[in-house]
Design a protein around this motif. Structure first.
Motif, PDB file in Angstrom:
ATOM      1  N   PRO A  50       0.797  -1.233   0.000  1.00 59.86           N
ATOM      2  CA  PRO A  50       0.000   0.000   0.000  1.00 59.86           C
ATOM      3  C   PRO A  50       0.828   1.281   0.000  1.00 59.86           C
ATOM      4  O   PRO A  50       0.307   2.345  -0.309  1.00 59.86           O
ATOM      5  CB  PRO A  50      -0.818  -0.120   1.298  1.00 59.86           C
ATOM      6  N   GLY A  51       2.111   1.186   0.321  1.00 60.77           N
ATOM      7  CA  GLY A  51       2.951   2.371   0.324  1.00 60.77           C
ATOM      8  C   GLY A  51       3.861   2.484  -0.880  1.00 60.77           C
ATOM      9  O   GLY A  51       4.815   3.267  -0.859  1.00 60.77           O
ATOM     10  N   HIS A  52       3.572   1.729  -1.936  1.00 58.88           N
ATOM     11  CA  HIS A  52       4.467   1.717  -3.109  1.00 58.88           C
ATOM     12  C   HIS A  52       4.640   3.117  -3.694  1.00 58.88           C
ATOM     13  O   HIS A  52       5.750   3.517  -4.044  1.00 58.88           O
ATOM     14  CB  HIS A  52       3.909   0.773  -4.171  1.00 58.88           C
ATOM     15  N   CYS A  53       3.557   3.852  -3.840  1.00 62.25           N
ATOM     16  CA  CYS A  53       3.595   5.203  -4.398  1.00 62.25           C
ATOM     17  C   CYS A  53       2.860   6.162  -3.475  1.00 62.25           C
ATOM     18  O   CYS A  53       1.986   5.747  -2.714  1.00 62.25           O
ATOM     19  CB  CYS A  53       2.921   5.242  -5.779  1.00 62.25           C
ATOM     20  N   PRO A  54       3.168   7.452  -3.547  1.00 69.51           N
ATOM     21  CA  PRO A  54       2.354   8.443  -2.838  1.00 69.51           C
ATOM     22  C   PRO A  54       0.908   8.384  -3.336  1.00 69.51           C
ATOM     23  O   PRO A  54       0.640   7.881  -4.436  1.00 69.51           O
ATOM     24  CB  PRO A  54       3.016   9.773  -3.210  1.00 69.51           C
ATOM     25  N   PRO A  55      -0.037   8.908  -2.565  1.00 62.22           N
ATOM     26  CA  PRO A  55      -1.456   8.721  -2.914  1.00 62.22           C
ATOM     27  C   PRO A  55      -1.952   9.553  -4.084  1.00 62.22           C
ATOM     28  O   PRO A  55      -3.013   9.255  -4.639  1.00 62.22           O
ATOM     29  CB  PRO A  55      -2.187   9.111  -1.621  1.00 62.22           C
TER      30      PRO A  55
END
Length: 316
Positions: free
Chosen positions: A277-282
């Motif tokens: 879930p933290g692979h990319c910024p939102p």
């Protein structure tokens, strides 16, 4: 009598008369300044809020339903903008529902006035230099990249330079509006529809493994990728980064888009895979400079949440 004069001037401003809007702003300047000073105190922030309010009024004068209440409408813009400045944000809808939002029963002439005014503003924006145009568009036409700090990050300049360019841009925009009042104006609504379609097609091509092909067909062969003021690569880097994210299960969803002749902005939510879930910024904003043929030839990718310092490739 003032009520009637306000109403008449508001209707004239909604019809695109520059002088009428200028008279309204001058008439209510003292009240607007009093609101700004009551919230922010004296200083450059109050002046910035008044400038922001004037441009917001220009963009959205066509929305007001009670022309006689324009003074309260202007003061509310100032109040909400000032409060948002204290929170470090810029309101995307700076006036309250009772005064601002058009109803479903609004007549076609109201929508025509709104469209004509929007086209006129964008025509004037196109008259600005690129250095002044980008900060102004980010400040007033985006939802995620409108704060001074974020504009500074995008442009690769200090916050003080952003303030200076916005001040210069607003002053030159006023002159450009006067100069283009009687000119033919582009169809901003059509450009916005077109750029939204292009954004959806770009994302679909990426998800199907054809992002590189789409770039080769539609974007400039000299496309350059920038971070702030620095060039970090070209189309090949862009394709590798996008393909890598897609392969990792990352997806993007368009939330907003604006476009003129020379500049387009796509704002996206990023959906990360459930196992990372933290692979990319939102979120991410695609800030694209267009060439004369309407092709992207310069791209900045901006994540409102800062990336880790060790990240080398721009995440798409």
């Amino acid at each position: 009598m003032v009520f009637l004069e306000d109403a008449a001037l508001t209707r004239a401003a909604q019809a695109g008369e520059v002088t009428a809007l200028g008279l309204l702003l001058e008439r209510h300047r003292a009240g607007m300044r009093a609101v700004a000073l009551s919230i922010l105190g004296p200083g450059p922030d109050a002046d910035d809020v008044l400038q922001d309010a004037a441009l917001t009024a220009l963009r959205r004068i066509g929305d007001i339903r009670d022309p006689g209440a324009v003074g309260a409408w202007l003061r509310m813009i100032v109040r909400n903008t000032a409060r948002s400045l204290l929170r470090g944000t810029v309101p995307t809808r700076p006036v309250d529902d009772g005064l601002d939002l058009p109803t479903a029963e609004a007549g076609p002439e109201q929508w025509l006035d709104q469209s004509a005014l929007r086209d006129w503003v964008w025509e004037a924006v196109e008259e600005l230099s690129p250095a002044l145009r980008l900060p102004l568009v980010l400040r007033h036409f985006t939802t995620q990249v409108s704060s001074y700090d974020r504009i500074a990050d995008v442009c690769g300049v200090p916050v003080g330079t952003v303030r200076s360019r916005l001040s210069q841009g607003r002053a030159k925009l006023a002159a450009a509006l006067a100069a283009t009042a009687d000119a033919a104006h582009g169809d901003t609504a059509r450009r916005t529809r077109d750029t939204r379609t292009q954004a959806h097609e770009t994302l679909a091509a990426a998800e199907s493994g054809h992002f590189g092909r789409l770039l080769a067909e539609r974007w400039s062969p000299e496309v350059a990728l920038f971070r702030g003021a620095d060039r970090v690569g070209g189309g090949d880097l862009l394709v590798r980064a996008m393909d890598g994210d897609i392969g990792a299960g990352v997806r993007q969803r368009l939330t907003d888009a604006v476009a003129g002749r020379s500049l387009a902005v796509w704002e996206m939510d990023i959906v990360n895979p459930s196992d990372d879930p933290g692979h990319c910024p939102p979120t991410v904003a695609w800030l694209m400079t267009l060439d004369e043929a309407g092709r992207v030839h310069r791209l900045r990718l901006f994540h409102p949440r800062p990336l880790p310092a060790m990240q080398l490739l721009p995440v798409l």
